[in-house]
Design a protein around this motif. Structure first.
Motif, PDB file in Angstrom:
ATOM      1  N   SER A   1       3.663 -44.225 -30.481  1.00  0.00           N
ATOM      2  CA  SER A   1       4.268 -43.409 -29.436  1.00  0.00           C
ATOM      3  C   SER A   1       5.330 -42.491 -30.015  1.00  0.00           C
ATOM      4  O   SER A   1       5.705 -42.602 -31.184  1.00  0.00           O
ATOM      5  N   GLY A   2       5.830 -41.571 -29.203  1.00  0.00           N
ATOM      6  CA  GLY A   2       7.075 -40.882 -29.502  1.00  0.00           C
ATOM      7  C   GLY A   2       8.227 -41.854 -29.361  1.00  0.00           C
ATOM      8  O   GLY A   2       8.079 -42.946 -28.802  1.00  0.00           O
ATOM      9  N   ALA A   3       9.402 -41.488 -29.860  1.00  0.00           N
ATOM     10  CA  ALA A   3      10.537 -42.409 -29.888  1.00  0.00           C
ATOM     11  C   ALA A   3      11.429 -42.241 -28.661  1.00  0.00           C
ATOM     12  O   ALA A   3      11.580 -41.142 -28.140  1.00  0.00           O
TER      13      ALA A   3
ATOM     14  N   ALA B   1       9.258 -40.761 -36.418  1.00  0.00           N
ATOM     15  CA  ALA B   1       9.013 -39.859 -35.290  1.00  0.00           C
ATOM     16  C   ALA B   1      10.121 -38.828 -35.238  1.00  0.00           C
ATOM     17  O   ALA B   1      11.297 -39.181 -35.296  1.00  0.00           O
TER      18      ALA B   1
ATOM     19  N   ASN C   1      11.252 -39.801 -25.488  1.00  0.00           N
ATOM     20  CA  ASN C   1      10.061 -40.236 -24.759  1.00  0.00           C
ATOM     21  C   ASN C   1      10.488 -41.294 -23.743  1.00  0.00           C
ATOM     22  O   ASN C   1      10.382 -42.491 -23.995  1.00  0.00           O
TER      23      ASN C   1
ATOM     24  N   VAL D   1       9.992 -47.345 -30.874  1.00  0.00           N
ATOM     25  CA  VAL D   1       8.659 -46.754 -30.990  1.00  0.00           C
ATOM     26  C   VAL D   1       7.664 -47.843 -30.634  1.00  0.00           C
ATOM     27  O   VAL D   1       7.859 -49.014 -30.981  1.00  0.00           O
TER      28      VAL D   1
ATOM     29  N   GLY E   1       1.255 -41.680 -27.027  1.00  0.00           N
ATOM     30  CA  GLY E   1       1.387 -40.260 -27.327  1.00  0.00           C
ATOM     31  C   GLY E   1       2.852 -39.905 -27.465  1.00  0.00           C
ATOM     32  O   GLY E   1       3.726 -40.773 -27.443  1.00  0.00           O
ATOM     33  N   ALA E   2       3.128 -38.602 -27.627  1.00  0.00           N
ATOM     34  CA  ALA E   2       4.499 -38.159 -27.849  1.00  0.00           C
ATOM     35  C   ALA E   2       5.358 -38.349 -26.611  1.00  0.00           C
ATOM     36  O   ALA E   2       6.542 -38.645 -26.710  1.00  0.00           O
ATOM     37  N   GLY E   3       4.776 -38.202 -25.425  1.00  0.00           N
ATOM     38  CA  GLY E   3       5.560 -38.235 -24.206  1.00  0.00           C
ATOM     39  C   GLY E   3       6.379 -36.979 -24.039  1.00  0.00           C
ATOM     40  O   GLY E   3       6.207 -36.000 -24.777  1.00  0.00           O
TER      41      GLY E   3
ATOM     42  N   ALA F   1       8.770 -33.940 -27.636  1.00  0.00           N
ATOM     43  CA  ALA F   1       8.804 -35.085 -28.539  1.00  0.00           C
ATOM     44  C   ALA F   1       7.578 -35.060 -29.459  1.00  0.00           C
ATOM     45  O   ALA F   1       6.645 -34.285 -29.244  1.00  0.00           O
ATOM     46  N   GLY F   2       7.595 -35.889 -30.488  1.00  0.00           N
ATOM     47  CA  GLY F   2       6.447 -36.010 -31.386  1.00  0.00           C
ATOM     48  C   GLY F   2       6.088 -37.468 -31.593  1.00  0.00           C
ATOM     49  O   GLY F   2       6.979 -38.322 -31.619  1.00  0.00           O
ATOM     50  N   GLU F   3       4.796 -37.786 -31.711  1.00  0.00           N
ATOM     51  CA  GLU F   3       4.384 -39.153 -31.980  1.00  0.00           C
ATOM     52  C   GLU F   3       4.901 -39.582 -33.351  1.00  0.00           C
ATOM     53  O   GLU F   3       5.012 -38.766 -34.259  1.00  0.00           O
ATOM     54  N   ALA F   4       5.149 -40.867 -33.507  1.00  0.00           N
ATOM     55  CA  ALA F   4       5.498 -41.409 -34.808  1.00  0.00           C
ATOM     56  C   ALA F   4       4.314 -41.240 -35.761  1.00  0.00           C
ATOM     57  O   ALA F   4       3.158 -41.359 -35.362  1.00  0.00           O
TER      58      ALA F   4
END
Lengths: 344, 344, 344
Positions: free
Chosen positions: B114-116, A99, B131, B95, B170-172, A108-111
């Motif tokens: 998810s985002g980290a 991520a 996130n 994550v 999601g990324a959050g 932020a970005g998803e993993a």
């Protein structure tokens, strides 16, 4: 109930017999990053009023100036399945989960999950297949010291050739890489078959590279060459030739980089060069520096310095500051970052 | 060959020195869920006959009434990389991998990443980045007791303000949260920078929140306030003020919730309130109840009861029944569920 | 620092009490695969020149002939959360992570996550919910011996009915599967509720199946039947009836397969049949063979042979060669592969 993975050194008896295991490893890093004139795509609300007075609201995206200073971060987890046969041949397979923040809009970005890499090893021979790195990406001292938490300055900045490299967040290529080490010598080679099309007609876009590395005392010299099939008659094949030198003198280490970057595009064609260095100041602090450039108008020139402060346990504070520019660039771009990195 | 992770209590000697590890934890839950008048998007086949008699078949999606009773489920896995430095500072990164059923059409859903989230902890101080959850999502007794396997009834139902919360699938947001605990007091604060655009012009949509918590004997009182930048001149900034009270009397525990929900939208603006309770009936059975409402026409009113039967080993049977409604809603919506939950 | 998961046999004391754990298991396989007249979608560059001489370049995809021989591979990781209650009931949940090469264009593919499967087991009873396999997919000797590293030849090739099966790289169905084993008998049954639409009107597409298995000495006989709701009045429901027989005579084992494949589509309707065999030649080498066909014009006929050479530690070399054809197919399709597989 939470589960814990044990450090491999403590409890695992890796007997010299057939075995199978799954290993996890990776790192986290996070901090603040400054980039001059940062911009990115954000959610855009469009409000329009018709002649009859009706207000319409829509949503899309627009590229705007975003905050120069954002939270930067990366979470990386390597998942490795490893099997050793009765005769000592090791088979392994890796998928990476990673991520990253969105460097454009600062969100932020998803993993993401990578494509898989498969490896067989026996003695000094190693063969990788799938989402692999080629001879350049595996070359000793290709990257050298890269200042900054995000390693954003590199001696290779003048190179534009697109060589075979492992993709951390995508499928990557489906290629083969061979490596053989014997004494002070190591040899590498990769082949990546790829098919494309022009106006519906199939073209070959295969690429390959080879490398040789020699280590004598505290010095490592390496050379690599690679080509990519242009796919079309009359077009020359892009190629890259790289020579690197790395030396280690106690607290000081340095690298030298020279490349013939034959992209077959005038804007980026030509020679690229760079140097990098690292110096241990006391037991915990390391200073780094790098410079890279090329003679083509579109080649990126980069220079910068960084610092790493070891906190023990695989954690460190890292930061750097540097500049990127090119001959035809309107403005140079200053970048700096600072934060923590911890390996697990 | 299958691999096993050991429970942390049994074999791990966490010495007071630098270390690195990867932990996995999570839970599974599955059962049946009833929702009055459930509907969702399903595959739709369109069959049309032209005037010349040609039959055309196409596929798309259509929203139709689906089964009121479906299989409900969630699989959650937290992946935590943790490093402790020589001086006892803990760095960690998370994550989450989560799969939920599609509550609309009743089908399964792929697991998402998810985002980290990144964390540094030392003594009573904790800083999260990436996130993250903010001061509301981390507030003591904000959620209280939520009846049902899916925790679908909550005392906070009248709140419409969109506060900073960790995104599981999601990324959050890319934000920072601070928490400091000293004696009976705890303080929290978060800041989330966000950029948007209107008609292509950049606007700031930053939000922040703060909280304070005090625990005396068996009672915990907490207060939190947060604001979001409306981004446009002349528009008031939405805000939320929440006060919670939680008390624990042996087998009985309860929570109280009051909020000033300043969404700056008439339909949801105003006061929100709620209560919840839990009662241990014998050693294995716990009964729960919650009620929430608000004075705005669009505020959701919810009330319901639930039961949890402990099976040991982190597994339990859970179920609940409750009702959701609002002043301007055409119909109320009855919902019930029952199933198993197990923590691993 | 790298972490290691231990083999379950060595160190884990699974006491007869409540417990929770997370298990990882899986396999890797990679090698070379040949497929006659392979084709797939690749990046296509379109170059057009307008009458005024302007050259326009666009990119899209085009289906072209690709290399017959490509790198084939799969990385599979099962993630299982498992909890045992005080009374010995086992709850578990699984998500699978899997990466496959793209068999069309020969490139790699990102790893994908599956939907989740939930299981409760007690004594001989097992109930699965979510992304599950039904009675056919769980049926003894349904698949038999499938030659090739990729198991690309099967005795079931003449079957076209779409039965309930676990999806490794997608959400799968949201269904329930029951299995009960008592003495030499085992029974299975599944039910999958599904909703679709025709011209916006809801239709039911539920499917179910049942099975019975009997083991006597070295022989296992199994029978299964399943139906899918056609959803529309006047259309007959597709169904499948399968009978399998498996026998084990020391180094030789074989399976027999007969099916009534009632797809309600003339091209694929009718009887399907097949056989498969495996023979251990010495201690490490196993030869396999399979044949499958059906009496409908569109039924796939398959036959082929394979070999497996055990390397110890869960690793083996595997390969196979086989042919696929059908009555109305223009050409038959020859396929062969060879590579390594290793279980972890």
């Amino acid at each position: 109930m939470k589960k814990v993975l044990f450090a491999s050194t403590a409890l695992l008896a890796t007997a010299s017999m057939a075995s199978a295991e799954i290993k996890f490893s990776g790192y986290g890093r996070f901090g603040i990053g400054y980039l001059e004139d940062r911009s990115g795509a954000v959610t855009n609300i469009t409000v329009t009023t018709t002649t009859s007075g009706v207000i319409n609201v829509g949503t899309g995206t627009a590229v705007v100036d975003t905050d120069d200073v954002i939270l930067i971060s990366r979470f990386r987890l390597n998942i490795d399945g490893i099997v050793e046969t009765d005769s000592g041949v090791e088979f392994s397979a890796r998928v990476r989960l990673q991520a990253d923040e969105n460097a454009g809009n600062g969100e932020a970005g998803e993993a993401q999950l990578s494509g898989a890499r498969f490896t067989v090893q026996y003695g000094g021979l190693r063969v990788d297949a799938g989402n692999v790195s080629g001879a350049f990406d595996n070359l000793a001292n290709y990257y050298g010291n890269e200042p900054g938490l995000e390693n954003f300055i590199g001696q290779y900045s003048g190179v534009n050739y697109d060589f075979l490299a492992f993709s951390s967040t995508g499928a990557g290529s489906n290629a083969v890489f061979f490596q053989y080490a014997v004494g002070d010598f190591a040899f590498g080679a990769s082949y990546d078959t790829a098919t494309g099309a022009i106006n519906g007609d199939k073209i070959d876009l295969d690429r390959w590279d080879v490398s040789a590395t020699y280590t004598f005392n505290n010095i490592t010299a390496a050379i690599a060459y690679g080509e990519t099939d242009a796919g079309v008659d009359g077009l020359d094949d892009p190629s890259l030739l790289v020579f690197t030198l790395g030396a280690d003198f106690g607290d000081f280490s340095g690298t030298l980089f020279v490349a013939d970057d034959n992209t077959e595009i005038d804007l980026t064609d030509g020679t690229a060069w760079g140097i990098s260095a690292a110096y241990n100041v006391g037991s915990a602090l390391t200073l780094t520096a790098a410079y890279g450039d090329g003679n083509a108008d579109g080649d990126t020139e980069q220079y910068g310095i960084g610092a790493i402060y070891d906190l023990g346990g695989g954690a460190s504070l890292q930061g750097g500051i540097g500049n990127s520019d090119c001959d035809i660039c309107e403005d140079s771009s200053l970048r700096a970052d600072f934060g923590a990195r911890f390996n697990f």
